[in-house]
Design a protein around this motif. Structure first.
Motif, PDB file in Angstrom:
ATOM      1  N   ARG A 375      40.146  35.088  39.390  1.00 20.62           N
ATOM      2  CA  ARG A 375      41.130  35.757  40.213  1.00 20.62           C
ATOM      3  C   ARG A 375      41.310  37.073  39.758  1.00 20.62           C
ATOM      4  N   GLN A 376      41.404  37.421  38.438  1.00 19.30           N
ATOM      5  CA  GLN A 376      41.638  38.768  38.140  1.00 19.30           C
ATOM      6  C   GLN A 376      40.504  39.657  38.254  1.00 19.30           C
ATOM      7  N   ALA A 377      39.324  38.754  38.291  1.00 16.87           N
ATOM      8  CA  ALA A 377      37.861  39.878  38.224  1.00 16.87           C
ATOM      9  C   ALA A 377      37.918  40.236  39.904  1.00 16.87           C
ATOM     10  N   ILE A 378      38.212  39.352  40.695  1.00 18.00           N
ATOM     11  CA  ILE A 378      38.254  39.890  42.117  1.00 18.00           C
ATOM     12  C   ILE A 378      39.325  41.075  42.389  1.00 18.00           C
ATOM     13  N   LEU A 379      40.523  40.900  41.751  1.00 17.73           N
ATOM     14  CA  LEU A 379      41.412  41.995  42.118  1.00 17.73           C
ATOM     15  C   LEU A 379      41.000  43.094  41.387  1.00 17.73           C
ATOM     16  N   SER A 380      40.505  43.180  40.229  1.00 12.78           N
ATOM     17  CA  SER A 380      40.031  44.181  39.407  1.00 12.78           C
ATOM     18  C   SER A 380      38.923  44.934  39.992  1.00 12.78           C
ATOM     19  N   ALA A 381      38.023  44.105  40.611  1.00 19.20           N
ATOM     20  CA  ALA A 381      36.975  44.821  41.339  1.00 19.20           C
ATOM     21  C   ALA A 381      37.290  45.458  42.693  1.00 19.20           C
ATOM     22  N   LEU A 382      38.151  44.783  43.346  1.00 22.38           N
ATOM     23  CA  LEU A 382      38.798  45.341  44.455  1.00 22.38           C
ATOM     24  C   LEU A 382      39.561  46.781  44.340  1.00 22.38           C
ATOM     25  N   LEU A 383      40.178  46.968  43.054  1.00 19.54           N
ATOM     26  CA  LEU A 383      40.818  48.106  42.976  1.00 19.54           C
ATOM     27  C   LEU A 383      39.989  49.086  42.381  1.00 19.54           C
ATOM     28  N   SER A 384      39.031  48.562  41.783  1.00 18.06           N
ATOM     29  CA  SER A 384      37.854  49.586  41.269  1.00 18.06           C
ATOM     30  C   SER A 384      37.110  50.124  42.708  1.00 18.06           C
ATOM     31  N   VAL A 385      36.719  49.266  43.584  1.00 13.31           N
ATOM     32  CA  VAL A 385      36.127  49.891  44.769  1.00 13.31           C
ATOM     33  C   VAL A 385      37.054  50.883  45.461  1.00 13.31           C
ATOM     34  N   ILE A 386      38.238  50.701  45.531  1.00  8.50           N
ATOM     35  CA  ILE A 386      39.304  51.698  46.105  1.00  8.50           C
ATOM     36  C   ILE A 386      39.604  53.067  45.323  1.00  8.50           C
ATOM     37  N   GLY A 387      39.599  52.764  44.123  1.00  8.38           N
ATOM     38  CA  GLY A 387      39.306  54.000  43.253  1.00  8.38           C
ATOM     39  C   GLY A 387      38.398  54.526  43.312  1.00  8.38           C
ATOM     40  N   TYR A 388      37.098  54.040  43.274  1.00  2.00           N
ATOM     41  CA  TYR A 388      35.785  54.723  43.631  1.00  2.00           C
ATOM     42  C   TYR A 388      35.743  55.425  44.896  1.00  2.00           C
ATOM     43  N   CYS A 389      36.129  54.983  45.836  1.00  2.00           N
ATOM     44  CA  CYS A 389      36.132  55.511  47.013  1.00  2.00           C
ATOM     45  C   CYS A 389      37.043  56.747  47.277  1.00  2.00           C
ATOM     46  N   PHE A 390      38.211  56.503  46.470  1.00  2.00           N
ATOM     47  CA  PHE A 390      39.146  57.847  46.371  1.00  2.00           C
ATOM     48  C   PHE A 390      38.576  58.793  45.650  1.00  2.00           C
TER      49      PHE A 390
END
Length: 725
Positions: A375-390
């Motif tokens: 669960r935390q892997a999915i959330l951290s991956a999603l936040l990482s993608v958002i951070g990467y895009c920004f």
């Protein structure tokens, strides 16, 4: 009022004992081997030394106690875990031995060794009495049992009174989580922490409330004297594990799941406290149905003492629900909070020569996947993608980023790595939980297998011994009959005692002759215990036994009534009349089997056959044994009977008394008729040297013979203690 030295650590049991003796105005001293323990307020003096040190003798000399209480099986300072059990076993025996020797040398009046029901680890269908031998299987049980034997040895070889007190497993209201060591508080604790209880409906529980145990100890020590050296104290309260679990579920506000794990044989070990209750007027005042709700209420009021930080929130109130929700949300909040430092760090070092190639987002996802799971892997991956895009939008447009293939490759890489590691973490956690449940399940199976193996081993050893000794073989039966046939006339019943004692493996055997349809008279007995029913036995007074014997069945004392023999058999003549009763005492419970009953019937039949042969032979020689027309034995025959009863008396098999009378001109036939009315059928009258007439009273001591002599004097027959020359 007196002084007592309590040897042991300060557990719930010890603290209650200190309070009890303080209220009764005793001077209390304690001896402990732990430097960390703080002296309780009511203790007059605390000594801290190892139990096996030379200083123990100085401690006893200093405090001069009237009684020493060795906590033994209930000393919380002994750790019986597998890693330390052998070392603790040595320390236990060495410390107890040193204490006993020091107490004996100083002259302590009373030493009490506190044992437990751990010395019985087999299955018992009946309540365990003090006479039943111990059956320990574990190191702890064997050590406690060895301590009992050591205490009993000092009782027999020194002037000090040593008492062994076996107390059934005790329970009380625990102070904190570490003190949840008894069977009831452990179950309450498991229900509070996990909300799940694994139960075995074949496991019978019986425990004694700690204050009842304290009362029993005080009654024992305060008594001026004690009749026995070994006592059992228990509640005798039977309840199965599933019944206790149902009561716990009723009293908890949160749901408790009961998982049925009923396997193996029935497990029942309950001590009988009849001896202790009858001597000390002891009564059990508290039951489990009253105390378990109090234990649960105490745990609810003091959850901080029984639950760890991550276990605190199990209530149904809104506050508890919010706290429980917050507890579950903490890992997700932690993931979000840690994202911001990672985002800033990634942007700051993007142009760095040394750190620019490090993928901080990937490390961030791996960290939370490894620590928390999928669960935390999915959330951290999603936040990482958002951070990467920004981060990419600082140098390119959103549309260009959207159509860039590298964006999707990078996103797939982050999610694949995160989900894979998170999935492995979750699988590992599930495997660990399954492993722990499996271990618990196999531990229960191992316990059942141990009990079954112990029972099988006993049976194997028993039959192996029987096979090797061939006690019931053809050769052995021939030896029995040969020994009885070699016995002198009139000596068969005494020889039969040796035979029965050897074959049935008991030293306490008695043989009664049936005089009429309602009474039996003792013919011979091998011990005082075997004579405990008396010299005359009214069948109506022992209906429970004779109702079985009259049906030509072997009586077995399955209720373990101490006033009755353990086994009995009746021997009948050709007309079906009961003639002889054979009673056996002090037979181990495990030998009270159908096999032993059949063996008693066979040996009894052999004995009866020889007795009948002996009686027939004596009847055939009546003209050589009796004076003509009388029942008075001739001199040789009478002296032979005297020798038989004299030898039996030396072995302790029979009592007899001899005195003399003179006819004084009265015809022998007239004297014979008078004596026949005044004496019993089992008594003998015969001629002795010098023209005297002797009277042999069987089963009668010197004091009892005075009544017979008085009866003869009243009827004009003079009696003399010695022969007249």
């Amino acid at each position: 009022m007196g002084s007592i030295l309590i040897v042991g650590g300060y557990g719930t049991f010890t603290e209650e004992l200190i309070n009890k003796f303080y209220k009764e105005k005793w001077h209390i001293y304690t001896l402990t081997n732990s430097q960390k323990l703080v002296k309780p307020a009511h203790v007059f003096e605390q000594y801290t030394f190892a139990y096996d040190s030379a200083s123990v003798e100085e401690v006893i000399t200093s405090c001069r106690p009237d009684a020493i209480l060795f906590m033994g099986a209930y000393d919380p300072l002994y750790r019986w875990e597998d890693d330390h059990v052998q070392e603790e076993s040595l320390n236990y025996i060495a410390g107890l031995s040193n204490l006993l020797m020091a107490a004996a040398s100083f002259g302590v009046r009373h030493f009490v060794y506190v044992s437990s029901d751990r010395v019985y680890e087999d299955e018992y269908a009946v309540d365990i009495r003090e006479e039943m031998p111990a059956s320990p299987n574990s190191f702890q049980g064997m050590t406690i049992s060895q301590g009992e034997n050591l205490a009993m040895h000092f009782n027999a070889t020194t002037q000090m009174e040593v008492t062994v007190l076996r107390i059934a497993r005790m329970y009380g209201i625990p102070v904190d989580r570490e003190s949840c060591t008894d069977i009831y508080s452990k179950m309450c604790m498991k229900a509070l922490v996990s909300g799940r209880l694994y139960v075995n409906a074949k496991k019978v529980l019986s425990a004694l409330y700690v204050k009842d145990g304290v009362e029993a100890v005080y009654l024992l020590i305060d008594a001026p004297e004690r009749k026995y050296k070994l006592y059992h104290v228990s509640s005798r309260e039977e309840v199965t594990e599933d019944k206790v679990a149902e009561l716990i579920r009723e009293k908890y506000s949160h749901p408790v799941e009961i998982v049925d794990r009923t396997i193996g044989l029935r497990q029942r070990v309950i001590l009988s406290n009849e001896r202790f209750c009858s001597e000390f007027s002891f009564q059990v005042r508290t039951g489990y149905e009253e105390m378990i709700p109090m234990i649960i209420a105490h745990m609810k009021r003091h959850k901080n003492l029984f639950l760890h930080g991550d276990e605190q929130y199990g209530g149904k109130r809104l506050r508890d629900r919010m706290l429980r929700l917050l507890k579950k949300a903490v890992p997700f909040l932690e993931t979000v909070v840690f994202f911001f430092p990672v985002y800033i760090l990634n942007n700051r070092v993007a142009d760095s020569i040394y750190f620019g190639q490090i993928n901080f987002y990937l490390l961030y996802v791996l960290l939370f996947a490894v620590v928390h799971g999928r669960r935390q892997a999915i959330l951290s991956a999603l936040l990482s993608v958002i951070g990467y895009c920004f981060g990419q939008m600082y140098t390119t447009s959103g549309f260009s980023l959207l159509i860039d293939i590298n964006t999707y490759i990078w996103t797939a890489q982050i999610f694949v790595v995160g989900l894979t590691v998170g999935h492995l973490k979750d699988k590992f956690r599930e495997t660990e939980e399954d492993k722990n449940e499996r271990i618990d399940f196999l531990a229960d199976r191992l316990s059942d297998i141990t009990v079954i193996n112990s029972s099988n081993t006993k049976l194997k050893n028993y039959f192996a011994e029987k096979l090797i000794s061939s006690a019931e073989g053809v050769g052995r039966i021939y030896e029995i009959t040969s020994r009885l046939e070699r016995a002198k006339m009139g000596e068969v019943l005494f020889s039969a005692l040796d035979t029965l004692s050897e074959i049935m493996e008991t030293k306490d055997v008695s043989i009664y002759l049936v005089s009429n349809e309602s009474y039996c008279r003792l013919a011979s007995a091998s011990s005082e215990k075997a004579r405990s029913l008396g010299k005359s036995l009214a069948m109506a007074d022992y209906a429970a036994m004779f109702d079985v014997l009259i049906k030509k069945q072997v009586y077995i004392n399955r209720s373990l009534d101490t006033e009755l023999p353990m086994m009995g058999s009746a021997l009948f003549d050709d007309k079906g009349n009961m003639r002889i009763i054979v009673l056996l005492w002090n037979i181990p419970y495990e030998q009270m089997t159908l096999y032993q009953a059949n063996l008693l019937s066979v040996v009894g039949a052999l004995v009866y056959a020889v007795v009948v042969r002996d009686a027939d032979y004596m009847d055939a020689l009546v003209y050589r044994r009796f004076l003509p027309g009388t029942g008075i034995l001739q001199q040789e025959a009478f002296e032979s009977m005297l020798d038989i009863y004299r030898n039996a008396g030396e072995k302790g098999y029979a009592q007899s008394s001899v005195f003399y009378i003179q006819a004084e001109g009265m015809p022998l036939t007239e004297l014979n008729d008078k004596l026949r009315l005044l004496l019993r059928e089992t008594d003998y009258v015969g001629m002795v040297q010098g023209g005297n007439i002797g009277v042999l009273l069987t089963n009668t001591n010197k004091n009892e013979s005075a009544y017979v002599k008085a009866r003869l004097e009243e009827n004009g027959i003079a009696t003399y203690q010695e022969k007249k020359i």
